[in-house]
Structures are given as C-alpha cells and as structure tokens.
Motif scaffolding. Structure first.
Motif, PDB file in Angstrom:
ATOM      1  N   SER A 349     -59.827 -11.884 -24.027  1.00 42.33           N
ATOM      2  CA  SER A 349     -60.377 -10.522 -23.995  1.00 42.33           C
ATOM      3  C   SER A 349     -59.955  -9.743 -25.236  1.00 42.33           C
ATOM      4  O   SER A 349     -60.635  -8.805 -25.659  1.00 42.33           O
ATOM      5  N   LEU A 350     -58.826 -10.156 -25.826  1.00 45.05           N
ATOM      6  CA  LEU A 350     -58.354  -9.481 -27.043  1.00 45.05           C
ATOM      7  C   LEU A 350     -59.246  -9.784 -28.233  1.00 45.05           C
ATOM      8  O   LEU A 350     -59.177  -9.096 -29.253  1.00 45.05           O
ATOM      9  N   ALA A 351     -60.075 -10.821 -28.122  1.00 49.12           N
ATOM     10  CA  ALA A 351     -60.984 -11.164 -29.216  1.00 49.12           C
ATOM     11  C   ALA A 351     -62.052 -10.088 -29.407  1.00 49.12           C
ATOM     12  O   ALA A 351     -62.750 -10.084 -30.425  1.00 49.12           O
ATOM     13  N   LEU A 352     -62.186  -9.185 -28.435  1.00 47.10           N
ATOM     14  CA  LEU A 352     -63.150  -8.090 -28.561  1.00 47.10           C
ATOM     15  C   LEU A 352     -62.664  -7.016 -29.527  1.00 47.10           C
ATOM     16  O   LEU A 352     -63.434  -6.143 -29.933  1.00 47.10           O
ATOM     17  N   SER A 353     -61.382  -7.085 -29.888  1.00 48.68           N
ATOM     18  CA  SER A 353     -60.800  -6.055 -30.753  1.00 48.68           C
ATOM     19  C   SER A 353     -61.353  -6.143 -32.166  1.00 48.68           C
ATOM     20  O   SER A 353     -61.674  -7.223 -32.674  1.00 48.68           O
ATOM     21  N   ASP A 354     -61.467  -4.979 -32.807  1.00 46.78           N
ATOM     22  CA  ASP A 354     -61.863  -4.931 -34.215  1.00 46.78           C
ATOM     23  C   ASP A 354     -60.680  -5.185 -35.141  1.00 46.78           C
ATOM     24  O   ASP A 354     -60.866  -5.368 -36.346  1.00 46.78           O
ATOM     25  N   ILE A 355     -59.465  -5.166 -34.585  1.00 47.69           N
ATOM     26  CA  ILE A 355     -58.264  -5.370 -35.390  1.00 47.69           C
ATOM     27  C   ILE A 355     -58.077  -6.870 -35.632  1.00 47.69           C
ATOM     28  O   ILE A 355     -57.932  -7.641 -34.671  1.00 47.69           O
ATOM     29  N   PRO A 356     -58.090  -7.331 -36.885  1.00 50.51           N
ATOM     30  CA  PRO A 356     -58.018  -8.772 -37.161  1.00 50.51           C
ATOM     31  C   PRO A 356     -56.835  -9.467 -36.500  1.00 50.51           C
ATOM     32  O   PRO A 356     -57.003 -10.538 -35.900  1.00 50.51           O
ATOM     33  N   SER A 357     -55.638  -8.894 -36.597  1.00 48.65           N
ATOM     34  CA  SER A 357     -54.450  -9.565 -36.059  1.00 48.65           C
ATOM     35  C   SER A 357     -54.519  -9.717 -34.547  1.00 48.65           C
ATOM     36  O   SER A 357     -54.118 -10.751 -34.005  1.00 48.65           O
ATOM     37  N   ILE A 358     -55.023  -8.709 -33.858  1.00 48.49           N
ATOM     38  CA  ILE A 358     -55.146  -8.792 -32.401  1.00 48.49           C
ATOM     39  C   ILE A 358     -56.192  -9.834 -32.029  1.00 48.49           C
ATOM     40  O   ILE A 358     -56.016 -10.621 -31.090  1.00 48.49           O
ATOM     41  N   ARG A 359     -57.294  -9.823 -32.758  1.00 48.81           N
ATOM     42  CA  ARG A 359     -58.353 -10.798 -32.501  1.00 48.81           C
ATOM     43  C   ARG A 359     -57.836 -12.225 -32.704  1.00 48.81           C
ATOM     44  O   ARG A 359     -58.068 -13.110 -31.876  1.00 48.81           O
ATOM     45  N   HIS A 360     -57.115 -12.447 -33.797  1.00 52.58           N
ATOM     46  CA  HIS A 360     -56.564 -13.778 -34.062  1.00 52.58           C
ATOM     47  C   HIS A 360     -55.538 -14.162 -32.990  1.00 52.58           C
ATOM     48  O   HIS A 360     -55.495 -15.314 -32.543  1.00 52.58           O
ATOM     49  N   PHE A 361     -54.708 -13.196 -32.595  1.00 51.15           N
ATOM     50  CA  PHE A 361     -53.717 -13.458 -31.551  1.00 51.15           C
ATOM     51  C   PHE A 361     -54.403 -13.886 -30.258  1.00 51.15           C
ATOM     52  O   PHE A 361     -54.010 -14.883 -29.630  1.00 51.15           O
TER      53      PHE A 361
END
Length: 776
Positions: A349-361
């Motif tokens: 669900s964190l892949a929905l984030s626009d923040i690259p590091s959160i998306r990668h995490f």
C-alpha cells in the motif's frame, strides 16, 4: 481430499525430491542478491526524498541555481569578544582553509564579508577587515579596531548574521556548489570540513567549534542509520536465536529458521537495489523489519512439526519422516501464504506514495515477504527431517501452560471483553491528542553534536535555517523601481513582527546601505531612495559580489532570506501559509510572482506530504487487508470478529502516541500502515484452524480450546521473538529507530493479547448464543 493428496504428490516430487536443484537456485539467487546489496547506494540528502517531478523541487533547483546555496554549513563558536585580533586572525585562517575544499563555492565570514563605506560624495565596497589585522598595542591600532567593531555592529548584513549583537558569537557560512543529483556530495563536504576543523583547532579563548546546517543534519541521519544497522542487526539476530531456542528447545530448528531469515534479508535488500531504491532515512528500517517478520512462517512450521510429531506417529505408526513433513506442509501452506500475502499487501500500500523512498520501501518489503514465503516452503522443508530427528528428545516449554489456557480464556471471556472496551475508550481518547509534527533535529538526542551545533546557532546567531522568498517580475529592471522596493519593505516590516523570524536579508539592505554611505553615513538616509535613476547610479558604483546572492543581473528576480531558529512542521507550515497569503496581498496587481521556496520549505513540505501519504496508505491497507478476511473465511460474522483484534493494535498505538506526546512524523507515520500487515498474521492462523475444527463437527468451545492448544505456542513464540527483535531498537541513540522499535513492539504485544484473549472471547459469544437457543 484427492485434490489435496494430488497436490501433495506434486509438491513431494517437485520440491522434496529436487533438493539439489532448489539448493542451486537459492545459491544463484543469493549470489546475485549479494552483488545487488553491495551496490546499494546510501543517500544522505533530504533532496532524495522529494519526487524529481515535484514542481516545488524543480522551482527550488532554478532558484538555487540563480542565487546559490541557501543550505550552507555554519561553523560557529563563542568567545568573550569575537572582534579581538587573535580571533579575527583565526577566522581569516579558517576561512581560507575552508575555501580550499572541493565543492565549496565560497565562505562568508567576518574576514570575507563586504562593507559599504561612504567616501566623500560616493561610497566604496571593501572588506570589513584590512589585509593586516591591527593590534591594540598602539593608539592607531586601538582606533582601527574600534572602527572595525563599529562597522560590524552597525551593518545589518553583518550583525545578527555573522556576529551576534554582543559580539560574543560568530559564524562562518560555508556555501556549496549545486549538486542535486549527487546524493553523496554533502557527506564528502561535511567530512572535509570536519577534517579542516580538526587540523586547525581554535586557539585558547575560543569555545569548541560547532557545525550546523541542513547538510550536517542529512549526513548525521545517514551516519546514525548506518551505525544502527551495523550494531543492531547482529544483536537482533543473536537475541532472536536465543529466544527461539528457549521456545523450541531444538538447535536444528533455530539454525533452519535463522538461515531462512538471513536469506530473506539478503534477498530483500537486493530487491531494494533492483527496483532503484537506496538506503535512506526512510528505508533504513527495512532490514530489522524483515529480520523480524521473516521468522514467523519458519516458527509456525517448526512449532507445528514439534506439536504434530507425537500424534502423527501414534495414529500412523508406519508413517515415514516425509509423511510427517508433508502433513505439516499440508496444514500450513495456505494460512502461511495468507499471512505473508496480507503483510505484503500492507507494505505494498506504501507503493501508492509519491515519495520515492517510501515507494521503494513498500515495494521491497512486499517482495521480501513473498520471497520469505517461497524460502519457507521451497527451501526450508529440505531441513525439516534434520529438525524432526534432532528434536525428538526436546521438551518444549509452556506445553502445560498452553494446554490450560484455552479453557481459562473461555471462563474469563466477559472480563476480557470488558477490559477490551476500557482499553478501546482510553485509546480513542488518546487519539484526540495526536499531533502531526516533523522536526528532523529532534530525531537526535540533546547530547548529540548535530543537535548541540544547531542549538548553539539557534540561540546565539538567530537560527540555522532560512525560509526563502522568491520575487520574480515579468519585466527586467523591475526592482529598480522604488515603488516595488517599498512593497518589499512592507514585506520586511511584516516579517519582522513575526516571533518565528529573527533576521531578514534582501536586496533592499544593499540599496539602503549604499544610500546611507552616499550621504556621509547619516542614519536617516538608511532608506530606499525615491529616485529610480539614483538607485541605478548606486548599482553602477557597486563593485562587490555578495549582492549577487539576492538579485539577478537583470534586476528581475529577487531573493528575500528570512532566518528562523524553529525546525518544527507544526510551527513552520502555518507560518509558511501565512507568509504566502501576505505575499499575495502585498504584491497583488504589481506583476510580481511571489512564493516561498528554499531547502527548509522543501523539507517541511516533504514532511507533510509523507504524513498525508501514509494516512492514505493506511486507509488503503485497512480496506484491502481486512477485506481479505471476508474472502478467506467465507463468513461475514467470522470476518467481523476477525477484524476487531486487528484494529485494537492500531488504535492502541495511535492512542499511546497521543497520550505520551509522540507525534506523527516522517518516521512514525509509516508504522500504522506496516502494523496492519503485522497484526493479522496470528489472527489468520487462529481463525483458519478454528474454522477447520468447526467443520469437523466440534462445538464452538471445543474449537476454541483446541485452537489455543494447537496454535498458542507458535503465536506466543512468534510474537515474543518479534517483540524482542523490535524492542532492542529502543536502545538506539537515533530517536526514529528507537520510536519505531518501541511502537512496533507495542503493536505486537497488543496484537498477541488480542489474538489469544479477545478473539477467543468474541468467538465464544457464538457459543453463548447457541447455548441459549439463539440462531447461529
């Protein structure tokens, strides 16, 4: 039944009989993952957390390209009088040494700052300090030093900027070159600055040097997370191994589970590199998280193997070791798949984030959970025969305790539900006190050098951070117009009334100083001239370079820099909104595009975006993961009951944060979304086993007691190991790591109590209804 047996036959032929093939596959993947892990980049800049296509980032890049660094590194110190000759000589020496560092564009200090001095009917721009520092041994020297002090403490570009009004504190501002795509740049420059400071210590009479600024904070964060990884990963592994042995009392089981954990960690970190991620302040929690979570399936498999062994051999005396292993796989492959999948969904669900590091995490963690599942059921079974043989003499602790708990839970079920209601009410009350606030400096202990350095500059020199304001006109020479400059003066007056702002520097300061110097340094002439022609004449005379940091060559783009000692999102974001509103009012109908920008603004905006993103991810994860309960259990009633124990850890976590004052920030916002995936694991194992036992014709109470006895050890062992693994992080000096460990341990503890006590108590309500003749 035949389908299941046929499936087990296929599994037996293609997995258990192909041992060396699977070993080869695991070895090859591990070698590739090792290469990827070695290549994993480490980023130390907050810039890396902001999406490259973010309009605010793109504009800031242009702004910084025009005016230079607004995220300089401050080297500051204190002494009785910073305008003494020996102090000035040290400042000059240090300035020259710092200017030699590769990546440093210039160093602004008392030895390099420009001063505008009246000379007859004109003015000149010259350094504050002469080539030779005067000595107070002669009357002439004393006079020159008094003159230097007067000029320094009367020049608004110097006092409150490079030296405190009492002349007891000063700083050297190291400005760097542009380096947006070089995320290791800050680390290299900070390292070189520290080297210069170490090789050129201050003389007696000067306090220890402090170093502060955004690059220093960024680098300190990277250093802290690297230190935590190097320290806590081996400690966590050892602690988990010891706890596993205490629960399972079988060394082979411990070795097999730890081996699976190590491979899962390696493959997950390799996956992070593969998808273009990097080790950053937001992804640094990935290794300890995967270490903890990758143990769960292995514990359930080994614990079930130990629990099934006696009964299975008694019922089937001629059964082989392979039959026993297949029986365990048959029971656990589906619930373990669901637990891994739901945890992966929570991360994904964190892949929905626009923040690259959160998306990668999120993507890497989701991949890690599914890779761990594959390892558990395609690689680990080849070692289960060793576990089974070696563990025949092992006596697992807690057996008698667990056997009696199922019935006890049923006896106290109403008390359990009452305490749960009280817990929920208190947690919801605590949620009312939750606050959203990110302060990156608060991530460090008060005793840390980075925190001390920033506090020194904040207290003595007006603040280490600045809010930058961009004023851009449609036509060239707009900022030669006194009418427009007076609007800027109006903005300055408004900013000076704000307690959050301590110092303001802009193009107007240069114009007013020129006007004052042109008129024999008379104080009443420290103002904007009424004539555009006179302003243009001043600029023709000015031959310095410092003004280039505040106005472009076409006099079309101006920078206003406002220094602040505050770092909290809760304070700065409302201030930024108020500044923007004031800009819209002041420059309305002037043709001036006015907006807030700068590193501080970008970081604050990023912090808010991260928190908002996590709230959205949490909502998505809850809907998806909890919706899976209805699909898997095929029962609306059972689905509703299963949801409740998984909501309790979330509201308990948020409620405690509100009550003890832990804010929702870039570090803690990610925990709730992650917790959704973590908390459901034991619930899935419990409810699936309960449903299977009920389908065999047993009563509600019998199913609950049997499930408690069967699943209790694995649930307790898994949760306690996770609590220990997360809990050890509490001892980190880096506060985000410590808070993450504490809150995750809390979530696991509440989730364990909810699954072992609240869930059975809720399920027992159905038995109560049946015993009183209610409909099922």
């Amino acid at each position: 039944m035949q389908k299941k047996n046929r499936w087990l036959d296929i599994y037996s032929r293609w997995v258990l009989d192909k041992k060396w093939l699977w070993f080869l596959i695991v070895i090859l993947i591990s070698i590739y993952a090792s290469v990827l892990t070695v290549r994993l980049p480490v980023v130390t800049s907050i810039d890396s957390l902001v999406p490259k296509k973010d309009p605010a980032r793109i504009f800031y890049q242009k702004f910084r390209g025009q005016f230079g660094a607004d995220d300089g590194i401050a080297v500051a110190f204190k002494c009785k009088d910073c305008l003494k000759p020996f102090v000035l000589r040290y400042i000059r020496h240090l300035t020259k040494k710092l200017e030699e560092i590769k990546g440093v564009s210039d160093v602004l200090s008392l030895s390099s700052v420009e001063d505008i001095v009246g000379e007859g009917d004109a003015f000149i721009v010259e350094p504050l300090l002469p080539d030779k520092i005067p000595e107070p041994k002669t009357p002439k020297g004393k006079k020159e030093l008094r003159w230097i002090k007067k000029r320094a403490l009367s020049n608004p570009l110097i006092v409150g900027n490079l030296i405190s009004p009492d002349a007891k504190s000063t700083l050297l501002l190291v400005r760097t070159t542009q380096h947006f795509e070089d995320y290791d740049f800050d680390a290299r420059v900070v390292k070189e600055i520290k080297k210069v400071l170490k090789e050129n210590p201050p003389p007696k009479g000067i306090s220890p040097l402090h170093i502060a600024g955004w690059p220093v904070t960024d680098v300190a964060m990277a250093k802290a997370m690297n230190r935590d990884m190097a320290l806590f990963i081996p400690i966590t592994a050892i602690l988990m191994g010891l706890m596993l042995y205490w629960f399972l009392r079988a060394i082979p089981a411990v070795v097999v589970i730890m081996m699976t954990m190590g491979l899962s960690l390696l493959w997950t970190v390799g996956s992070l590199t593969l998808i273009g991620g990097a080790l950053s302040p937001l992804t640094s929690i990935l290794p300890p998280l995967i270490m903890a979570l990758s143990l769960a399936d292995g514990i359930h498999v080994c614990a079930r193997l130990l629990g099934v062994r006696k009964r299975f051999h008694k019922e089937f005396p001629n059964a082989s070791q392979r039959d026993l292993i297949l029986q365990v796989i048959k029971e656990l492959w589906w619930p373990c798949f669901l637990t891994s999948f739901t945890t992966a969904v929570g991360f994904a669900s964190l892949a929905l984030s626009d923040i690259p590091s959160i998306r990668h995490f999120g993507i890497a963690a989701a991949m890690g959970m599914m890779l761990e599942y594959c390892l558990t059921f395609l690689f680990l079974p080849h070692f289960l025969g060793w576990v089974e043989v070696a563990s025949r003499v092992a006596k697992v602790p807690l057996d008698s305790f667990i056997e009696g708990m199922g019935n006890l839970v049923l006896k106290v079920r109403y008390w359990v539900l009452f305490i749960t209601a009280i817990f929920s009410i208190v947690s919801l009350i605590g949620c009312k006190y939750l606050r959203v606030d990110t302060n990156l400096l608060a991530y460090f202990r008060a005793s840390s050098p980075v925190r001390k350095g920033a506090s020194f500059v904040d207290k003595n020199l007006g603040g280490v951070d600045t809010l930058e304001i961009s004023l851009k006109a449609k036509e060239p020479n707009a900022f030669l117009n006194p009418h427009i400059l007076n609007r800027v003066e109006e903005l300055e007056s408004w900013l000076k009334k704000r307690p959050e702002i301590t110092k303001i520097i802009d193009f107007n300061d240069f114009i007013k100083l020129m006007n004052q110097a042109f008129h024999s340094n008379e104080k009443e002439y420290y103002r904007i001239p009424k004539s555009k022609r006179l302003i243009a004449q001043y600029l023709l005379i000015y031959d310095g370079s410092e003004m280039n940091h505040f106005i472009d060559q076409d006099y079309q783009w101006m920078r206003v820099s406002a220094r602040t000692p505050y770092h909290s999102t809760r304070i700065l974001m409302p201030l930024i909104r108020e500044i923007q509103n004031e800009l819209d009012i002041i420059f309305k109908d002037t043709g001036i595009s006015a907006k807030v920008t700068g590193k501080t603004y970008l970081t604050q905006k990023m912090s808010v975006d991260i928190v908002n993103s996590q709230i959205e991810s949490l909502a998505s994860a809850m809907i998806i993961v909890l919706g899976l309960f209805f699909f898997v259990l095929r029962s609306f009633w059972l689905g509703i009951i299963a949801i409740i124990p998984n909501i309790l850890p979330i509201i308990g976590n948020l409620g405690l944060m509100g009550l003890v004052g832990i804010p929702i920030n870039t570090a803690t916002a990610i925990i709730s979304a992650v917790a959704i995936g973590i908390a459901v694991d034991d619930t899935i194992h419990f409810t699936i086993h309960y449903s299977r036992f009920r389908q065999q014709g047993h009563s509600v109470f019998e199913a609950i007691a049997h499930t408690w006895t069967t699943k209790g050890l694995a649930a307790i062992a898994t949760s306690v190991v996770l609590i220990g693994g997360f809990g050890i992080l509490i001892f980190s000096d880096f506060i985000p790591t410590a808070e993450f460990g504490f809150l995750c341990a809390l979530i696991m503890f509440v989730a364990l109590l909810a699954d072992l006590f609240v869930l059975p108590a809720l399920l027992a309500l159905r038995g109560d209804r049946k015993s009183t003749g209610g409909r099922s």
